[in-house]
Design a protein around this motif. Structure first.
Motif, short mmCIF file in Angstrom:
data_model
loop_
_atom_site.label_atom_id
_atom_site.label_comp_id
_atom_site.label_asym_id
_atom_site.label_seq_id
_atom_site.Cartn_x
_atom_site.Cartn_y
_atom_site.Cartn_z
N GLY A 87 0.92 -1.17 -0.15
CA GLY A 87 -0.29 0.00 -0.27
C GLY A 87 0.79 1.37 -0.22
O GLY A 87 2.31 1.09 0.05
N PRO A 88 0.10 2.09 -0.23
CA PRO A 88 1.11 3.12 -0.45
C PRO A 88 1.97 3.98 1.30
O PRO A 88 1.24 3.96 2.51
CB PRO A 88 0.02 4.53 -0.33
N CYS A 89 3.11 4.43 0.97
CA CYS A 89 3.87 5.36 2.12
C CYS A 89 4.12 6.79 2.02
O CYS A 89 4.41 7.00 0.75
CB CYS A 89 4.99 3.94 2.49
N GLU A 118 10.16 3.52 7.62
CA GLU A 118 9.29 2.21 8.36
C GLU A 118 8.20 1.63 8.51
O GLU A 118 7.90 0.63 8.32
CB GLU A 118 9.44 2.92 9.50
N CYS A 119 7.71 2.73 7.18
CA CYS A 119 6.00 2.58 6.49
C CYS A 119 6.87 0.89 6.32
O CYS A 119 5.55 0.20 5.71
CB CYS A 119 5.66 3.54 6.59
N VAL A 120 7.64 1.86 4.85
CA VAL A 120 7.62 0.76 3.53
C VAL A 120 7.77 -0.71 4.18
O VAL A 120 7.97 -1.44 4.22
CB VAL A 120 8.73 1.33 3.03
N LEU A 125 7.35 -6.31 5.37
CA LEU A 125 7.60 -7.76 6.67
C LEU A 125 6.47 -7.62 7.31
O LEU A 125 6.76 -8.42 8.02
CB LEU A 125 8.69 -6.99 7.38
N GLY A 126 5.68 -6.68 7.85
CA GLY A 126 4.54 -7.14 8.52
C GLY A 126 5.13 -7.08 9.94
O GLY A 126 6.29 -6.79 10.34
#
Length: 129
Positions: A87-89, A118-120, A125-126
């Motif tokens: 999704g978008p970051c 960190e968002c990506v 990696l969830g």
């Protein structure tokens, strides 16, 4: 004289025991069942942390071991195939490096990647990180 013979006999027995035990100690241990990873997350400006994740049984020093192991099971333990929440970051350059060392059911594994932020990292990696 008897004391010297006793000491010599004990030394001979200890030497023989060391010779017999050395081939046993030299053999590699069998691969551990399940999986185990040591994961290190290093943000650019500090705040690094490490996790230990074990699967089958799920646990270790990890905040969400069951979810992390489930995510890794879906990709047969290959970190590079993880994409848990694409999704978008924001387009912000604040790099985060992730390294994982360990094994997945006997297969040695090493993963290292620098994410732009960190968002990506979390979207890729969830629950593993």
């Amino acid at each position: 004289m008897a004391f010297m013979l006793t000491v010599a006999r004990r030394m001979a027995v200890l030497g023989l025991a060391a010779i017999i035990a050395s081939p046993i100690a030299a053999q590699p241990a069998a691969a551990a069942a399940g999986a185990q990873f040591f994961i290190t997350v290093t943000p650019r400006y500090g705040g690094a942390y490490s996790l230990r994740l074990t699967c089958d049984p799920d646990g270790g020093i990890h905040p969400r071991p069951h979810q992390a192991c489930d995510a890794l099971r879906e990709v047969d333990g290959y970190f590079v195939d993880l994409e848990t929440n694409p999704g978008p970051c924001p387009l912000i350059w604040d790099p985060v490096t992730v390294e994982a060392r360990g094994h997945w059911f006997g297969r040695p594994d090493f993963y290292a990647h620098e994410f732009p932020n960190e968002c990506v990292m979390k979207r890729t990696l969830g629950p593993v990180v």
